[in-house]
Design an enzyme around this catalytic site. Structure first.
Site, PDB file in Angstrom:
ATOM      1  CD  GLU A   1       7.113   6.355   1.062  1.00 42.72           C
ATOM      2  OE1 GLU A   1       5.733   6.688   0.601  1.00 42.72           O
ATOM      3  OE2 GLU A   1       8.052   5.833   0.227  1.00 42.72           O
TER       4      GLU A   1
ATOM      5  CG  ASP B   1       5.061   3.872   3.485  1.00 39.63           C
ATOM      6  OD1 ASP B   1       4.039   3.683   3.611  1.00 39.63           O
ATOM      7  OD2 ASP B   1       5.734   3.067   2.652  1.00 39.63           O
TER       8      ASP B   1
ATOM      9  CE  LYS C   1       4.466   7.873  -1.894  1.00 40.56           C
ATOM     10  NZ  LYS C   1       3.225   7.217  -2.128  1.00 40.56           N
TER      11      LYS C   1
ATOM     12  NE  ARG D   1     -28.296   1.285 -11.034  1.00 43.75           N
ATOM     13  CZ  ARG D   1     -28.488   1.112  -9.563  1.00 43.75           C
ATOM     14  NH1 ARG D   1     -27.536   1.589  -8.707  1.00 43.75           N
ATOM     15  NH2 ARG D   1     -29.403   0.212  -9.028  1.00 43.75           N
TER      16      ARG D   1
ATOM     17  CE  LYS E   1      -1.861   4.053  -2.671  1.00 46.85           C
ATOM     18  NZ  LYS E   1      -1.552   3.087  -1.478  1.00 46.85           N
TER      19      LYS E   1
END
Length: 293
Positions: free
Chosen positions: A201, A222, A171, A104, A139
């Site tokens: 951004e 973006d 950002k 597994r 992410k």
């Protein structure tokens, strides 16, 4: 198949070892130990149940060897290679208990990373013929970033920054707290070393003009429409790297690439790509039948 440098053992081994410890719990594989005789040997096949791109074979080998150094693995498909549904990826042989104990953990790594590689390859194919590269983001699954970003490379994509200390990425929240784009860029430039690049951004063309005037190495465009992306690329005119981001799909990737952007960043490659279904199967001639009668 891509030309793919393997992950160093020093990176892989602690991750695989921790995963095995998590699965072995306090007493090991009590099911296999109870049912399978200690001297039973077996040969099993790693079979693809879907077509895709394979990634994570070194992790599979580590999972088996850490459980039992007596296990051997013969590859039928190379790392980063394409497989069809029903195709055998590798053959593993050795003590049957150990094979089942490691099964597994080995499959978890292989299915997850192959799923990321397969999804990446789909997008890479969608933008073939254009300048754009498919890149991943931060992410990622906590603790597994290095593996997931490796899988993106296995699928023909490229990596964005690995961590917060790789490069400056200004950002929207940085800009909001700093007050404006120019102030954020100027503060960043005054604080970093000469080798560190700055990306900012923007989600509007007027912001882009300010960023270009202030001087940046890259701009993250973006959630812009295809029309605005094309206009943004024209405005940049080669003065900075252009990166498109936001809700990128297989269906939209080609049109985004056609705008002339350099990069298309896709968060779901690492946080939501479906696994590639792969199983560990017993061939028809079961080596252990003499023990189990």
């Amino acid at each position: 198949m891509t030309s793919l440098a393997p992950l160093p053992q020093i990176i892989m081994e602690p991750i695989v070892r921790y995963a095995l410890l998590e699965d072995l719990g306090r007493a090991g594989d009590i099911t296999s130990d109870a049912i399978i005789p200690a001297d039973c040997k077996a040969t099993l096949a790693l079979n693809a149940r879907q077509a895709g791109v394979v990634a994570g074979l070194d992790l599979v080998m580590f999972a088996f060897l850490l459980v039992d150094p007596g296990i051997s693995m013969q590859l039928r498909c190379p790392e980063g290679g394409k497989v069809s549904a029903g195709e055998t990826i590798a053959i593993v042989s050795g003590p049957a208990r150990s094979l089942l104990t490691a099964e597994r953990t080995a499959l978890n790594f292989l299915c997850k990373l192959s799923g990321i590689a397969t999804a990446t390859a789909t997008l890479v194919n969608a933008v073939r013929g254009y300048n754009a590269k498919i890149v991943c983001t931060r992410k990622t699954t906590p603790g597994l970033r290095v593996l997931e970003k490796y899988a993106v490379r296995a699928g023909g994509g490229a990596n964005h920054r690995f961590a917060l200390d790789d490069a400056v990425l200004i950002k929207d929240n940085h800009i909001a707290i700093a007050g404006d784009i120019r102030t954020a860029i100027e503060r960043a430039r005054s604080a970093i070393g000469h080798m560190v690049k700055i990306e900012v951004e923007v989600d509007r063309l007027d912001q882009l003009e300010i960023a270009l005037t202030a001087g940046v190495d890259a701009v993250l465009l973006d959630n812009m429409s295809v029309e605005d992306l094309a206009q943004a690329v024209a405005m940049v005119g080669g003065r900075a790297i252009t990166e498109a981001s936001g809700r990128v799909t297989r269906a939209s990737a080609t049109a985004i690439a056609a705008t002339g952007v350099d990069l298309i960043s896709v968060g779901w490659l690492t946080h939501s790509a479906p696994i590639l279904d792969i199983g560990l199967d017993m061939p028809a001639d079961r080596n252990c039948n003499r023990h189990l009668n």
